[in-house]
Motif scaffolding. Structure first.
Motif, PDB file in Angstrom:
ATOM      1  N   SER A  71       0.814  -1.284   0.033  1.00 40.58           N
ATOM      2  CA  SER A  71       0.100   0.138   0.144  1.00 40.58           C
ATOM      3  C   SER A  71       0.987   1.292  -0.002  1.00 40.58           C
ATOM      4  O   SER A  71       0.433   2.276  -0.754  1.00 40.58           O
ATOM      5  CB  SER A  71      -0.962  -0.072   1.227  1.00 40.58           C
ATOM      6  N   GLN A  72       1.824   1.278   0.711  1.00 38.56           N
ATOM      7  CA  GLN A  72       2.778   2.395   0.940  1.00 38.56           C
ATOM      8  C   GLN A  72       3.555   2.673  -0.665  1.00 38.56           C
ATOM      9  O   GLN A  72       3.818   3.449  -1.049  1.00 38.56           O
ATOM     10  CB  GLN A  72       4.028   2.140   1.738  1.00 38.56           C
ATOM     11  N   ALA A  73       3.930   1.505  -1.178  1.00 36.15           N
ATOM     12  CA  ALA A  73       4.670   1.409  -2.441  1.00 36.15           C
ATOM     13  C   ALA A  73       3.545   1.908  -3.727  1.00 36.15           C
ATOM     14  O   ALA A  73       3.907   2.764  -4.432  1.00 36.15           O
ATOM     15  CB  ALA A  73       5.156   0.069  -3.024  1.00 36.15           C
ATOM     16  N   ASP A  74       2.460   1.604  -3.441  1.00 31.68           N
ATOM     17  CA  ASP A  74       1.181   2.185  -4.438  1.00 31.68           C
ATOM     18  C   ASP A  74       1.233   3.723  -4.172  1.00 31.68           C
ATOM     19  O   ASP A  74       1.208   4.330  -5.181  1.00 31.68           O
ATOM     20  CB  ASP A  74      -0.104   1.459  -4.092  1.00 31.68           C
ATOM     21  N   THR A  75       1.241   4.101  -3.132  1.00 30.24           N
ATOM     22  CA  THR A  75       1.251   5.562  -3.047  1.00 30.24           C
ATOM     23  C   THR A  75       2.305   6.052  -3.551  1.00 30.24           C
ATOM     24  O   THR A  75       2.283   7.264  -4.043  1.00 30.24           O
ATOM     25  CB  THR A  75       0.906   5.897  -1.246  1.00 30.24           C
ATOM     26  N   GLU A  76       3.376   5.623  -3.160  1.00 32.24           N
ATOM     27  CA  GLU A  76       4.733   6.135  -3.677  1.00 32.24           C
ATOM     28  C   GLU A  76       4.682   6.275  -5.242  1.00 32.24           C
ATOM     29  O   GLU A  76       5.040   7.474  -5.840  1.00 32.24           O
ATOM     30  CB  GLU A  76       5.782   5.644  -3.105  1.00 32.24           C
ATOM     31  N   ASN A  77       4.319   5.035  -5.859  1.00 35.70           N
ATOM     32  CA  ASN A  77       4.273   5.131  -7.250  1.00 35.70           C
ATOM     33  C   ASN A  77       3.333   6.076  -7.761  1.00 35.70           C
ATOM     34  O   ASN A  77       3.597   6.786  -9.057  1.00 35.70           O
ATOM     35  CB  ASN A  77       3.954   3.647  -7.809  1.00 35.70           C
ATOM     36  N   ALA A  78       2.194   6.291  -7.207  1.00 42.57           N
ATOM     37  CA  ALA A  78       1.067   7.190  -7.572  1.00 42.57           C
ATOM     38  C   ALA A  78       1.468   8.563  -7.710  1.00 42.57           C
ATOM     39  O   ALA A  78       1.357   9.480  -8.429  1.00 42.57           O
ATOM     40  CB  ALA A  78      -0.158   7.085  -6.928  1.00 42.57           C
ATOM     41  N   ASP A  79       2.368   8.956  -6.363  1.00 43.49           N
ATOM     42  CA  ASP A  79       2.689  10.301  -6.180  1.00 43.49           C
ATOM     43  C   ASP A  79       3.947  10.693  -7.496  1.00 43.49           C
ATOM     44  O   ASP A  79       3.956  11.645  -7.960  1.00 43.49           O
ATOM     45  CB  ASP A  79       3.481  10.295  -4.924  1.00 43.49           C
ATOM     46  N   LEU A  80       4.740   9.609  -7.845  1.00 46.97           N
ATOM     47  CA  LEU A  80       5.870   9.697  -8.799  1.00 46.97           C
ATOM     48  C   LEU A  80       5.024   9.944 -10.274  1.00 46.97           C
ATOM     49  O   LEU A  80       5.690  10.718 -10.846  1.00 46.97           O
ATOM     50  CB  LEU A  80       6.681   8.326  -8.689  1.00 46.97           C
ATOM     51  N   ALA A  81       3.980   9.107 -10.283  1.00 44.78           N
ATOM     52  CA  ALA A  81       3.530   9.356 -11.670  1.00 44.78           C
ATOM     53  C   ALA A  81       2.843  10.802 -11.874  1.00 44.78           C
ATOM     54  O   ALA A  81       3.042  11.274 -12.844  1.00 44.78           O
ATOM     55  CB  ALA A  81       2.504   8.290 -11.919  1.00 44.78           C
ATOM     56  N   ARG A  82       2.209  11.064 -10.613  1.00 50.80           N
ATOM     57  CA  ARG A  82       1.894  12.752 -10.879  1.00 50.80           C
ATOM     58  C   ARG A  82       2.854  13.544 -10.827  1.00 50.80           C
ATOM     59  O   ARG A  82       2.556  14.475 -11.667  1.00 50.80           O
ATOM     60  CB  ARG A  82       0.962  12.852  -9.498  1.00 50.80           C
ATOM     61  N   GLU A  83       3.951  13.485 -10.422  1.00 54.54           N
ATOM     62  CA  GLU A  83       4.814  14.301 -10.230  1.00 54.54           C
ATOM     63  C   GLU A  83       5.523  14.268 -11.711  1.00 54.54           C
ATOM     64  O   GLU A  83       5.895  15.504 -12.357  1.00 54.54           O
ATOM     65  CB  GLU A  83       6.218  14.201  -9.240  1.00 54.54           C
ATOM     66  N   LYS A  84       5.757  13.118 -12.304  1.00 55.47           N
ATOM     67  CA  LYS A  84       6.047  12.883 -13.897  1.00 55.47           C
ATOM     68  C   LYS A  84       5.278  13.762 -14.741  1.00 55.47           C
ATOM     69  O   LYS A  84       5.907  14.439 -15.555  1.00 55.47           O
ATOM     70  CB  LYS A  84       6.320  11.777 -14.193  1.00 55.47           C
ATOM     71  N   SER A  85       3.980  13.538 -14.496  1.00 59.57           N
ATOM     72  CA  SER A  85       2.974  14.326 -15.422  1.00 59.57           C
ATOM     73  C   SER A  85       3.216  15.893 -15.213  1.00 59.57           C
ATOM     74  O   SER A  85       3.164  16.715 -16.316  1.00 59.57           O
ATOM     75  CB  SER A  85       1.783  14.019 -14.930  1.00 59.57           C
ATOM     76  N   GLU A  86       3.552  16.468 -13.937  1.00 59.78           N
ATOM     77  CA  GLU A  86       3.327  17.684 -13.906  1.00 59.78           C
ATOM     78  C   GLU A  86       4.654  18.170 -14.272  1.00 59.78           C
ATOM     79  O   GLU A  86       4.991  19.444 -14.681  1.00 59.78           O
ATOM     80  CB  GLU A  86       3.573  17.903 -12.312  1.00 59.78           C
ATOM     81  N   LEU A  87       5.878  17.374 -14.295  1.00 61.11           N
ATOM     82  CA  LEU A  87       7.116  17.888 -14.909  1.00 61.11           C
ATOM     83  C   LEU A  87       7.047  18.042 -16.305  1.00 61.11           C
ATOM     84  O   LEU A  87       7.631  19.181 -17.015  1.00 61.11           O
ATOM     85  CB  LEU A  87       8.100  17.143 -14.313  1.00 61.11           C
TER      86      LEU A  87
END
Length: 229
Positions: A71-87
């Motif tokens: 669950s922690q890894a899923d949250t981290e991956n979701a945050d990374l995907a969102r950050e990649k999109s924002e970049l």
């Protein structure tokens, strides 16, 4: 000149799971055996109880750690995907965010902007993951590692009070399990503190206190049921 400092934060993932597993293994199995011993149960009953606790607890710890860390890894991956999109959508805004982070940490604005520029040129996602989200390769969640470490150490921890219960005569079983388990908990607290690089006094006191409380409570419950029987 070689860098001689040795840090231990890279161990936190498996160390936390290992300490938790061993601690739970000792306390839960010892408490269960102490409670059963207080009823006057024979060696066969103690063996069945201890083995059941070891197997069920190991599987439970593995499943719990895997689900929790996943669950922690899923949250981290979701945050990374969102950050990649924002970049990709707004790199200037992301550069400003990173610059503001470094200014807040004490750099002058011009230097902070220069640092942000260079880090984003090298690996923008990694820079934002580390400094904006607090995610790094060293501390990233690893579900399989946590599950295996927790299950294995739970089994080892459970085996200790079970072995003591089988070796001692019925008259010495209750106090022997309690004393042996508290000693094992103290050793566990000491080893964990050494591996983690911290002082040993507080971890040792912490695990032995809660272990004694758990065993004392289950011994009382077992004695009450034994008298009622």
């Amino acid at each position: 000149m070689r860098h001689s400092e040795h840090h231990r934060t890279h161990r936190t993932g498996w160390l936390r799971a290992s300490v938790l597993g061993a601690n739970d293994g000792i306390i839960s199995t010892a408490s269960l055996l102490v409670g059963v011993a207080a009823t006057g149960a024979d060696a066969k009953t103690m063996l069945i109880t201890g083995v059941a606790s070891l197997v069920a607890g190991s599987m439970s710890m593995a499943a719990g750690e895997y689900v929790s860390v996943s669950s922690q890894a899923d949250t981290e991956n979701a945050d990374l995907a969102r950050e990649k999109s924002e970049l990709a959508a707004n790199p200037k805004q992301e550069h400003a965010e990173l610059t503001a982070i470094y200014v807040k940490r004490g750099l002058e604005k011009s230097l902070a902007a220069n640092v942000a520029t260079q880090l984003m040129a090298h690996d923008a996602l990694a820079a934002h993951a580390r400094d904006e989200l607090g995610i790094s390769d060293t501390l990233a969640a690893n579900p399989v590692q946590a599950a295996l470490a927790s299950a294995a150490t739970f089994a080892v921890g459970s085996a200790l009070p079970l072995i003591v219960a089988l070796l001692l005569p019925a008259s010495a079983r209750l106090w022997g399990i309690a004393a042996g388990s508290l000693l094992a908990l103290a050793v566990l607290g000491f080893v964990a503190s050494r591996v983690g690089g911290s002082s040993a006094l507080v971890p040792v006191a912490r695990v032995t206190f809660w272990g004694a409380l758990a065993m004392g409570t289950t011994a009382l419950v077992g004695a009450l049921f034994g008298v009622a029987a």
